[in-house]
Design an enzyme around this catalytic site. Structure first.
Site, PDB file in Angstrom:
ATOM      1  N   THR A   1       0.967  -0.962   0.120  1.00  0.00           N
ATOM      2  CA  THR A   1      -0.128  -0.208   0.167  1.00  0.00           C
ATOM      3  C   THR A   1       0.796   1.546  -0.212  1.00  0.00           C
ATOM      4  OG1 THR A   1      -1.302   1.346   1.112  1.00  0.00           O
ATOM      5  CG2 THR A   1      -0.267  -0.040   2.660  1.00  0.00           C
TER       6      THR A   1
ATOM      7  N   GLU B   1       0.571   3.729   1.410  1.00  0.00           N
ATOM      8  CA  GLU B   1       0.444   4.466   3.346  1.00  0.00           C
ATOM      9  C   GLU B   1       1.499   3.630   3.993  1.00  0.00           C
ATOM     10  OE1 GLU B   1      -1.975   5.280   5.981  1.00  0.00           O
ATOM     11  OE2 GLU B   1      -2.458   6.151   4.353  1.00  0.00           O
TER      12      GLU B   1
ATOM     13  N   LYS C   1       2.044  -3.079   7.832  1.00  0.00           N
ATOM     14  CA  LYS C   1       1.946  -3.441   6.308  1.00  0.00           C
ATOM     15  C   LYS C   1       3.535  -3.420   5.589  1.00  0.00           C
ATOM     16  CE  LYS C   1      -1.874  -3.994   4.126  1.00  0.00           C
ATOM     17  NZ  LYS C   1      -2.401  -5.142   2.953  1.00  0.00           N
TER      18      LYS C   1
HETATM   19  P1  NAP Z   1     -11.707  -4.541   1.952  1.00  0.00           P
HETATM   20  O1  NAP Z   1     -12.776  -4.171   0.798  1.00  0.00           O
HETATM   21  O2  NAP Z   1     -11.884  -4.276   3.137  1.00  0.00           O
HETATM   22  O3  NAP Z   1     -11.546  -5.618   1.855  1.00  0.00           O
HETATM   23  C1  NAP Z   1     -10.870  -6.504   2.645  1.00  0.00           C
HETATM   24  C2  NAP Z   1     -11.085  -8.475   2.628  1.00  0.00           C
HETATM   25  O4  NAP Z   1     -10.283  -8.805   3.586  1.00  0.00           O
HETATM   26  C3  NAP Z   1     -12.335  -8.994   3.000  1.00  0.00           C
HETATM   27  O5  NAP Z   1     -13.096  -9.455   2.418  1.00  0.00           O
HETATM   28  C4  NAP Z   1     -12.141  -8.714   4.673  1.00  0.00           C
HETATM   29  O6  NAP Z   1     -13.132 -10.249   5.211  1.00  0.00           O
HETATM   30  C5  NAP Z   1     -11.090  -9.963   4.894  1.00  0.00           C
HETATM   31  N1  NAP Z   1     -10.424 -10.518   6.038  1.00  0.00           N
HETATM   32  C6  NAP Z   1     -10.509  -9.278   6.991  1.00  0.00           C
HETATM   33  N2  NAP Z   1      -9.893  -9.807   7.886  1.00  0.00           N
HETATM   34  C7  NAP Z   1      -9.222 -11.346   7.774  1.00  0.00           C
HETATM   35  C8  NAP Z   1      -8.691 -12.044   8.242  1.00  0.00           C
HETATM   36  N3  NAP Z   1      -8.292 -12.031   9.218  1.00  0.00           N
HETATM   37  N4  NAP Z   1      -9.008 -13.386   7.711  1.00  0.00           N
HETATM   38  C9  NAP Z   1      -9.214 -12.817   6.111  1.00  0.00           C
HETATM   39  N5  NAP Z   1      -9.963 -12.592   5.616  1.00  0.00           N
HETATM   40  C10 NAP Z   1      -9.950 -11.641   6.270  1.00  0.00           C
HETATM   41  O7  NAP Z   1     -10.161  -4.103   1.388  1.00  0.00           O
HETATM   42  P2  NAP Z   1     -10.333  -3.118  -0.652  1.00  0.00           P
HETATM   43  O8  NAP Z   1     -10.415  -2.757  -0.465  1.00  0.00           O
HETATM   44  O9  NAP Z   1     -10.251  -4.845  -0.748  1.00  0.00           O
HETATM   45  O10 NAP Z   1      -7.994  -4.177  -0.463  1.00  0.00           O
HETATM   46  C11 NAP Z   1      -7.555  -5.284  -0.433  1.00  0.00           C
HETATM   47  C12 NAP Z   1      -6.241  -5.042   0.415  1.00  0.00           C
HETATM   48  O11 NAP Z   1      -5.347  -4.268  -0.690  1.00  0.00           O
HETATM   49  C13 NAP Z   1      -6.301  -4.929   1.373  1.00  0.00           C
HETATM   50  O12 NAP Z   1      -5.225  -6.056   1.719  1.00  0.00           O
HETATM   51  C14 NAP Z   1      -6.230  -3.430   1.282  1.00  0.00           C
HETATM   52  O13 NAP Z   1      -5.031  -3.148   2.701  1.00  0.00           O
HETATM   53  C15 NAP Z   1      -4.845  -3.666   0.196  1.00  0.00           C
HETATM   54  N6  NAP Z   1      -5.076  -1.867  -0.550  1.00  0.00           N
HETATM   55  C16 NAP Z   1      -6.306  -1.121  -0.905  1.00  0.00           C
HETATM   56  C17 NAP Z   1      -5.926   0.282  -0.948  1.00  0.00           C
HETATM   57  C18 NAP Z   1      -6.972   0.334  -1.139  1.00  0.00           C
HETATM   58  O14 NAP Z   1      -7.174   1.885  -1.686  1.00  0.00           O
HETATM   59  N7  NAP Z   1      -8.670   0.128  -1.897  1.00  0.00           N
HETATM   60  C19 NAP Z   1      -5.007   0.219  -1.417  1.00  0.00           C
HETATM   61  C20 NAP Z   1      -3.968  -0.128  -1.045  1.00  0.00           C
HETATM   62  C21 NAP Z   1      -3.402  -1.264  -0.061  1.00  0.00           C
HETATM   63  P3  NAP Z   1     -14.724  -9.720   5.637  1.00  0.00           P
HETATM   64  O15 NAP Z   1     -15.459  -9.203   4.143  1.00  0.00           O
HETATM   65  O16 NAP Z   1     -15.359 -10.606   6.077  1.00  0.00           O
HETATM   66  O17 NAP Z   1     -14.841  -8.656   6.429  1.00  0.00           O
HETATM   67  O1  G4F Z   2     -10.374   7.006   3.053  1.00  0.00           O
HETATM   68  P1  G4F Z   2      -9.530   6.890   4.005  1.00  0.00           P
HETATM   69  O2  G4F Z   2      -9.848   5.978   5.287  1.00  0.00           O
HETATM   70  O3  G4F Z   2      -8.021   5.835   3.456  1.00  0.00           O
HETATM   71  P2  G4F Z   2      -6.999   5.964   3.255  1.00  0.00           P
HETATM   72  O4  G4F Z   2      -6.485   5.817   4.907  1.00  0.00           O
HETATM   73  O5  G4F Z   2      -6.261   6.615   2.457  1.00  0.00           O
HETATM   74  O6  G4F Z   2      -7.030   4.273   3.393  1.00  0.00           O
HETATM   75  C1  G4F Z   2      -6.900   3.639   2.306  1.00  0.00           C
HETATM   76  O7  G4F Z   2      -5.946   3.367   1.252  1.00  0.00           O
HETATM   77  C2  G4F Z   2      -4.806   3.064   1.813  1.00  0.00           C
HETATM   78  C3  G4F Z   2      -4.003   3.321   0.490  1.00  0.00           C
HETATM   79  O8  G4F Z   2      -2.947   4.081   0.415  1.00  0.00           O
HETATM   80  C4  G4F Z   2      -5.027   1.485   1.773  1.00  0.00           C
HETATM   81  F1  G4F Z   2      -4.083   1.216   2.626  1.00  0.00           F
HETATM   82  C5  G4F Z   2      -5.768   1.681   2.779  1.00  0.00           C
HETATM   83  O9  G4F Z   2      -6.155   0.138   3.478  1.00  0.00           O
HETATM   84  C6  G4F Z   2      -6.994   2.268   2.567  1.00  0.00           C
HETATM   85  O10 G4F Z   2      -7.636   1.560   1.484  1.00  0.00           O
HETATM   86  O11 G4F Z   2      -9.075   8.042   4.184  1.00  0.00           O
HETATM   87  C7  G4F Z   2      -8.026   8.982   3.201  1.00  0.00           C
HETATM   88  C8  G4F Z   2      -8.070  10.434   3.564  1.00  0.00           C
HETATM   89  C9  G4F Z   2      -7.684  10.712   5.068  1.00  0.00           C
HETATM   90  O12 G4F Z   2      -6.773  11.476   5.376  1.00  0.00           O
HETATM   91  C10 G4F Z   2      -8.979  10.547   6.279  1.00  0.00           C
HETATM   92  O13 G4F Z   2      -8.132  11.321   6.948  1.00  0.00           O
HETATM   93  O14 G4F Z   2      -9.178  10.906   4.134  1.00  0.00           O
HETATM   94  C11 G4F Z   2      -9.076  11.678   5.539  1.00  0.00           C
HETATM   95  N1  G4F Z   2     -10.575  11.764   5.836  1.00  0.00           N
HETATM   96  C12 G4F Z   2     -11.033  12.825   5.764  1.00  0.00           C
HETATM   97  N2  G4F Z   2     -12.478  12.414   6.760  1.00  0.00           N
HETATM   98  C13 G4F Z   2     -11.465  10.870   6.569  1.00  0.00           C
HETATM   99  C14 G4F Z   2     -12.373  11.229   6.771  1.00  0.00           C
HETATM  100  N3  G4F Z   2     -10.969   9.337   6.057  1.00  0.00           N
HETATM  101  C15 G4F Z   2     -12.442   8.856   6.532  1.00  0.00           C
HETATM  102  N4  G4F Z   2     -12.416   7.206   6.199  1.00  0.00           N
HETATM  103  N5  G4F Z   2     -12.842   9.121   6.756  1.00  0.00           N
HETATM  104  C16 G4F Z   2     -13.733  10.457   7.257  1.00  0.00           C
HETATM  105  O15 G4F Z   2     -14.358  11.285   7.607  1.00  0.00           O
END
Ligand code: NAP
Ligand code: G4F
Length: 371
Positions: free
Chosen positions: A134, A136, A162
């Site tokens: 990520t 992050e 991570k």
């Molecule tokens: P998400 O919608 O939160 O999905 C997370 C998945 O992990 C869900 O299927 C959840 O199951 C499962 N999970 C959580 N804890 C678990 C455990 N202990 N054992 C098995 N499964 C578990 O996340 P996403 O946005 O699809 O992201 C996918 C991956 O990419 C994550 O690893 C996230 O950290 C990473 N990532 C995401 C982004 C982004 O912008 N979306 C960017 C960079 C990296 P449940 O449905 O049962 O909760």
């Molecule tokens: O949508 P966010 O919670 O995403 P964040 O923290 O960037 O993390 C997501 O992206 C990562 C990749 O860079 C993944 F690894 C991670 O698993 C996840 O998918 O927040 C984005 C920004 C932050 O700066 C937060 O402080 O939005 C700001 N924010 C402002 N108001 C908020 C809110 N975030 C959330 N969740 N909720 C609010 O009300």
């Protein structure tokens, strides 16, 4: 006849897991997914596949499991013998990771190690492994834009967990010659994004507000900047990362950055609502300056459902509840390496992404469904 490839996806019920499954099934993979036992349904994003009789238990298989359960992982790998593993499972919410740091580390850091170890234990030397790394990791950024060579400085228990996962991938690649790759993905969003991440929180609430079902949204830091792309494209990128000739690490990003405030303004603008901001920090409010429902096609055909949106009403408030103890202020990635070696490039522009999400949320709210 050529044998279908077998993929195993952890986190299959999440946003990315659901898109990746669709992509792999289209490429003729047999897809296995690990789901967690839950007291309420957690398969909403993959129900359309689960309910397809031509797929379930033929090309698409689900298994109960958890990446904190070593023996379960060993058994599953032994049984499935996957060609490719995509480790998407994570406690993926950054703010929540400050409240459950130990659990976040168990899942996001050690979960990755458990699967790598299971690959070794079961002797699956040819299995390729994708790790959901990520942006992050960059946290307090040391360079702009961020590339595969930028130093890491994580700012949350999530980021730190991570970071362990990132390095254990590199270590197993070097120590045991395992094909293991990190996809360093910047934020990617879609109508399937979890409702507590900021983009989906905004589009879902804005749809409810314009339909008179909700009064306002309460947000945290409006000035954080993110590089937001469209999730299905990033899931295609995950597959490409595993088709590369060797295990390696790749940034996937759009190269453009926008503030949470801009995302909010654009969401409302696409509903015909111009916002103006008044006050500062926690006292800041987003107020309706003008409203023209003719700006949105979905609203034009559902005029009878529009709520009472008037100039001067307050639709955004700020609360420190959503502030993070340490924030990531600015993310913007450089995906040149992925473009050069994998032919991958983000296509969907910011405005288009907001449009896709707000339209989907409007339609869901009008149909009165929420998934
Ligand atoms: P998400 O919608 O939160 O999905 C997370 C998945 O992990 C869900 O299927 C959840 O199951 C499962 N999970 C959580 N804890 C678990 C455990 N202990 N054992 C098995 N499964 C578990 O996340 P996403 O946005 O699809 O992201 C996918 C991956 O990419 C994550 O690893 C996230 O950290 C990473 N990532 C995401 C982004 C982004 O912008 N979306 C960017 C960079 C990296 P449940 O449905 O049962 O909760
Ligand atoms: O949508 P966010 O919670 O995403 P964040 O923290 O960037 O993390 C997501 O992206 C990562 C990749 O860079 C993944 F690894 C991670 O698993 C996840 O998918 O927040 C984005 C920004 C932050 O700066 C937060 O402080 O939005 C700001 N924010 C402002 N108001 C908020 C809110 N975030 C959330 N969740 N909720 C609010 O009300």
């Amino acid at each position: 006849m050529k044998k279908n490839k077998i993929a195993l996806i952890t986190g299959i019920t999440g946003q990315d897991g659901s898109y990746l499954t669709e992509i792999l099934l289209k490429k003729n993979y047999i897809v296995h997914g690990i789901i967690r036992r839950s007291s309420s349904f957690n398969t909403g994003r993959i129900d359309h596949l689960y309910n397809d009789r031509n797929l379930l238990n033929k090309k698409f298989f689900l298994h109960y499991g958890d990446i904190v359960d070593t023996s379960n992982l060993n058994r599953l790998l032994e049984k499935i013998q996957p060609d490719e593993i995509y480790n998407l499972a994570a406690q993926s919410h950054v703010l929540v990771s400050f409240q459950i740091p130990d659990y976040t580390a168990q899942v996001d850091a050690l979960g990755t190690l458990r699967i790598l170890d299971a690959i070794r234990e079961t002797g699956l030397h040819k299995t390729k492994f994708y790790q959901a790394s990520t942006s992050e990791l960059y946290g307090k950024v040391q360079e702009v834009p961020q590339t595969e060579k930028t130093s890491f400085y994580p700012r949350s228990p999530y980021g730190v967990a991570k970071l362990y996962a990132y390095w254990i991938i590199v270590n197993f690649r070097e120590a045991y010659n395992i094909f293991a790759s990190n996809g360093i993905l910047f934020n990617h969003e879609s109508p399937r994004r979890g409702e507590t991440f900021v983009t989906r929180k905004i589009t879902r609430a804005a749809a409810q507000i314009v339909l008179g079902k909700q009064e306002k949204i309460i947000l945290g830091n409006l000035d954080a900047k993110r590089d937001w792309g469209y999730a299905p494209e990033y899931c295609e990128g995950m597959w490409r990362i595993l088709q590369h000739k060797q295990g390696d690490d790749f940034v996937l990003a759009t190269g453009k950055t926008h503030t949470v405030r801009e995302f909010t303004e654009l969401t409302f603008k696409q509903l015909g609502i111009e916002l103006e901001w008044k006050g500062k920090a926690e006292k800041e409010k987003g107020i309706v300056k003008s409203f023209n429902p003719e700006m949105n096609n979905v609203l034009i055909s559902n005029k009878n459902l529009i709520g009472k949106i008037k100039k001067g009403i307050r639709v955004i408030e700020v609360s420190p509840v959503y502030y993070r103890p340490t924030e990531v202020d600015l993310l913007v990635g450089d995906a040149s390496k992925a473009q050069k070696l994998l032919g991958w490039k983000a296509k969907t522009k910011f405005k288009e992404l907001v449009g896709i999400m707000i339209d989907a949320d409007l339609r869901k709210q009008i149909k009165n469904t929420d998934n």
